[in-house]
Write an enzyme that holds these catalytic residues in place. Sequence first.
Site, PDB file in Angstrom:
ATOM      1  N   HIS A 156      16.398 -33.206  16.979  1.00  0.00           N
ATOM      2  CA  HIS A 156      14.871 -32.821  16.943  1.00  0.00           C
ATOM      3  C   HIS A 156      14.269 -32.396  18.244  1.00  0.00           C
ATOM      4  O   HIS A 156      14.623 -33.494  19.079  1.00  0.00           O
ATOM      5  CB  HIS A 156      14.130 -33.808  16.147  1.00  0.00           C
ATOM      6  CG  HIS A 156      12.611 -33.451  16.161  1.00  0.00           C
ATOM      7  ND1 HIS A 156      11.973 -32.490  15.512  1.00  0.00           N
ATOM      8  CD2 HIS A 156      11.531 -34.117  17.005  1.00  0.00           C
ATOM      9  CE1 HIS A 156      10.675 -32.418  16.031  1.00  0.00           C
ATOM     10  NE2 HIS A 156      10.311 -33.316  16.556  1.00  0.00           N
ATOM     11  N   HIS A 172      17.821 -27.929  14.125  1.00  0.00           N
ATOM     12  CA  HIS A 172      16.766 -27.146  14.044  1.00  0.00           C
ATOM     13  C   HIS A 172      16.886 -26.345  12.654  1.00  0.00           C
ATOM     14  O   HIS A 172      16.855 -25.139  12.655  1.00  0.00           O
ATOM     15  CB  HIS A 172      16.659 -26.211  15.186  1.00  0.00           C
ATOM     16  CG  HIS A 172      16.223 -27.013  16.465  1.00  0.00           C
ATOM     17  ND1 HIS A 172      15.691 -26.153  17.493  1.00  0.00           N
ATOM     18  CD2 HIS A 172      17.073 -28.170  16.860  1.00  0.00           C
ATOM     19  CE1 HIS A 172      15.493 -27.352  18.535  1.00  0.00           C
ATOM     20  NE2 HIS A 172      16.112 -28.392  18.141  1.00  0.00           N
ATOM     21  N   CYS A 173      16.972 -26.956  11.673  1.00  0.00           N
ATOM     22  CA  CYS A 173      17.102 -26.263  10.366  1.00  0.00           C
ATOM     23  C   CYS A 173      15.655 -26.255   9.781  1.00  0.00           C
ATOM     24  O   CYS A 173      15.081 -27.130   9.431  1.00  0.00           O
ATOM     25  CB  CYS A 173      18.124 -26.976   9.343  1.00  0.00           C
ATOM     26  SG  CYS A 173      17.987 -26.234   7.698  1.00  0.00           S
ATOM     27  N   ASP A 228      14.910 -39.291   6.563  1.00  0.00           N
ATOM     28  CA  ASP A 228      14.051 -40.015   5.304  1.00  0.00           C
ATOM     29  C   ASP A 228      13.390 -38.888   4.667  1.00  0.00           C
ATOM     30  O   ASP A 228      13.623 -37.570   5.119  1.00  0.00           O
ATOM     31  CB  ASP A 228      13.513 -41.317   5.891  1.00  0.00           C
ATOM     32  CG  ASP A 228      12.227 -41.019   6.654  1.00  0.00           C
ATOM     33  OD1 ASP A 228      11.707 -39.768   6.781  1.00  0.00           O
ATOM     34  OD2 ASP A 228      11.587 -41.899   7.052  1.00  0.00           O
ATOM     35  N   LYS A 285       3.045 -25.972  10.936  1.00  0.00           N
ATOM     36  CA  LYS A 285       2.948 -24.624  11.596  1.00  0.00           C
ATOM     37  C   LYS A 285       1.590 -24.086  11.397  1.00  0.00           C
ATOM     38  O   LYS A 285       1.009 -23.335  12.313  1.00  0.00           O
ATOM     39  CB  LYS A 285       3.761 -23.576  10.449  1.00  0.00           C
ATOM     40  CG  LYS A 285       3.984 -22.239  10.928  1.00  0.00           C
ATOM     41  CD  LYS A 285       5.229 -21.628  10.125  1.00  0.00           C
ATOM     42  CE  LYS A 285       5.749 -20.240  10.697  1.00  0.00           C
ATOM     43  NZ  LYS A 285       5.495 -19.073  10.050  1.00  0.00           N
ATOM     44  N   GLN A 340       6.824 -29.161  22.056  1.00  0.00           N
ATOM     45  CA  GLN A 340       6.290 -28.825  23.458  1.00  0.00           C
ATOM     46  C   GLN A 340       5.025 -28.278  23.622  1.00  0.00           C
ATOM     47  O   GLN A 340       4.155 -28.542  24.544  1.00  0.00           O
ATOM     48  CB  GLN A 340       7.498 -28.164  24.328  1.00  0.00           C
ATOM     49  CG  GLN A 340       7.367 -26.672  24.051  1.00  0.00           C
ATOM     50  CD  GLN A 340       8.057 -26.419  22.651  1.00  0.00           C
ATOM     51  OE1 GLN A 340       8.418 -27.115  21.857  1.00  0.00           O
ATOM     52  NE2 GLN A 340       8.008 -24.950  22.312  1.00  0.00           N
ATOM     53  N   PHE A 345      14.778 -30.408   3.556  1.00  0.00           N
ATOM     54  CA  PHE A 345      15.918 -31.546   2.613  1.00  0.00           C
ATOM     55  C   PHE A 345      15.415 -32.225   1.515  1.00  0.00           C
ATOM     56  O   PHE A 345      14.398 -32.857   1.866  1.00  0.00           O
ATOM     57  CB  PHE A 345      16.686 -32.364   3.660  1.00  0.00           C
ATOM     58  CG  PHE A 345      17.589 -31.657   4.533  1.00  0.00           C
ATOM     59  CD1 PHE A 345      17.317 -30.671   5.275  1.00  0.00           C
ATOM     60  CD2 PHE A 345      18.731 -32.601   4.917  1.00  0.00           C
ATOM     61  CE1 PHE A 345      18.361 -30.216   6.155  1.00  0.00           C
ATOM     62  CE2 PHE A 345      19.627 -32.012   5.761  1.00  0.00           C
ATOM     63  CZ  PHE A 345      19.457 -30.622   6.369  1.00  0.00           C
TER      64      PHE A 345
HETATM   65  O1  0FX Z   1      13.956 -24.228  15.770  1.00  0.00           O
HETATM   66  P1  0FX Z   1      12.790 -24.341  16.420  1.00  0.00           P
HETATM   67  O2  0FX Z   1      13.225 -24.889  17.978  1.00  0.00           O
HETATM   68  O3  0FX Z   1      12.113 -25.760  16.211  1.00  0.00           O
HETATM   69  C1  0FX Z   1      11.062 -25.752  14.866  1.00  0.00           C
HETATM   70  C2  0FX Z   1      10.454 -27.019  15.016  1.00  0.00           C
HETATM   71  O4  0FX Z   1       9.680 -27.021  16.243  1.00  0.00           O
HETATM   72  C3  0FX Z   1      11.128 -28.161  14.585  1.00  0.00           C
HETATM   73  O5  0FX Z   1      10.327 -29.401  14.693  1.00  0.00           O
HETATM   74  C4  0FX Z   1      11.864 -27.986  13.549  1.00  0.00           C
HETATM   75  N1  0FX Z   1      12.820 -29.438  13.383  1.00  0.00           N
HETATM   76  C5  0FX Z   1      12.837 -26.921  13.460  1.00  0.00           C
HETATM   77  C6  0FX Z   1      13.357 -26.767  12.236  1.00  0.00           C
HETATM   78  O6  0FX Z   1      11.856 -25.765  13.591  1.00  0.00           O
HETATM   79  O7  0FX Z   1      11.731 -23.510  16.487  1.00  0.00           O
HETATM   80  P2  0FX Z   1      12.148 -21.793  16.727  1.00  0.00           P
HETATM   81  O8  0FX Z   1      13.544 -21.325  16.988  1.00  0.00           O
HETATM   82  O9  0FX Z   1      11.486 -21.103  15.758  1.00  0.00           O
HETATM   83  O10 0FX Z   1      11.254 -21.381  18.035  1.00  0.00           O
HETATM   84  C7  0FX Z   1      11.616 -21.858  19.257  1.00  0.00           C
HETATM   85  C8  0FX Z   1      10.422 -21.786  20.249  1.00  0.00           C
HETATM   86  O11 0FX Z   1       9.710 -20.662  20.269  1.00  0.00           O
HETATM   87  C9  0FX Z   1       9.025 -22.721  19.561  1.00  0.00           C
HETATM   88  O12 0FX Z   1       9.276 -24.171  19.951  1.00  0.00           O
HETATM   89  C10 0FX Z   1       7.993 -22.075  20.246  1.00  0.00           C
HETATM   90  C11 0FX Z   1       8.488 -20.713  20.219  1.00  0.00           C
HETATM   91  N2  0FX Z   1       7.948 -19.704  19.478  1.00  0.00           N
HETATM   92  C12 0FX Z   1       8.402 -19.275  18.248  1.00  0.00           C
HETATM   93  C13 0FX Z   1       7.940 -18.634  17.254  1.00  0.00           C
HETATM   94  C14 0FX Z   1       8.677 -18.182  15.969  1.00  0.00           C
HETATM   95  C15 0FX Z   1       6.817 -19.297  19.661  1.00  0.00           C
HETATM   96  O13 0FX Z   1       5.992 -19.260  20.964  1.00  0.00           O
HETATM   97  N3  0FX Z   1       6.106 -18.299  18.830  1.00  0.00           N
HETATM   98  C16 0FX Z   1       6.559 -17.882  17.778  1.00  0.00           C
HETATM   99  O14 0FX Z   1       6.084 -17.098  16.760  1.00  0.00           O
END
Ligand code: 0FX
Length: 244
Positions: free
Chosen positions: A95, A76-77, A126, A189, A108, A81
Amino acid sequence: MKRILVLSDNLFLVKKFISIYLSKGFSKELITIAFSPKVSPLSEVQTIDGLIPVALNIKTEFAQVVENYDLVFSIHCKQIFPSELVRKVKCINVHPGLNPYNRGWYPQVFSILNKMPLGATIHEMDEELDHGAIICQREVIVYAWDTSLSAYERVQQAEVNLLNEWLPKLISGDYKAYKPKNEGNLNLKKDFNSLSEIDLDKIQSVGETIDLLRALTHGDYKNAFFIDPKTGKKTYVSITFIRE
Ligand code: 0FX
């Protein structure tokens, strides 16, 4: 012996990753943990199982990464890249989606809306987003009462389970990766952001409305909102389910 870089913005998963890595007998000497400088959880944590995380900008420091590592994990970076990096060093992405369905941002959320399957995927990277050859993946169920948060928690657990089962093979390269069956679809996004404003005059089914609200309900995040016609102010909306 392979030198491994773990690049992430997700503290929970990195802690799980390191604990699995050490429990399988791999050496602390060979692994580096790095977080993105901007959204870094570095301020929250000094060490993880005795390892000291560093800040790393993959664009500006990619030459050092190519020189110093044989394997890079993206957990989850949020950083993209560089193409040259994924061509020169094996990069593996963990992922939170079931590729090729709803690749990209917040799988989700989109699976709740478009009913495409959801799960966790570990794949070789890739040059395209969440696109490379799949090493392993696991589907998770999306229930009618799931919100984005409850579905996401199930996906994260699936990611941890996959890492637990596959980490030694991911490190040794003892696996057969396969191409996704098709290109699937990609959400960015901006696609997520465009869901947030609720049009109070829109005509749609109750089921569609509940789906929209639960897709945008994720703990304390202020996602869905409408503009109060009288005051012109934003009012945030989320949904709660109570199951018998
Ligand atoms: O790190 P991550 O779980 O995942 C996201 C992408 O979905 C993923 O495809 C990518 N590889 C990765 C680098 O970034 O996202 P997160 O930690 O920013 O958010 C986690 C969950 O929180 C997200 O699925 C939905 C929810 N969320 C997050 C934010 C910032 C919200 O509902 N609203 C928001 O404003």
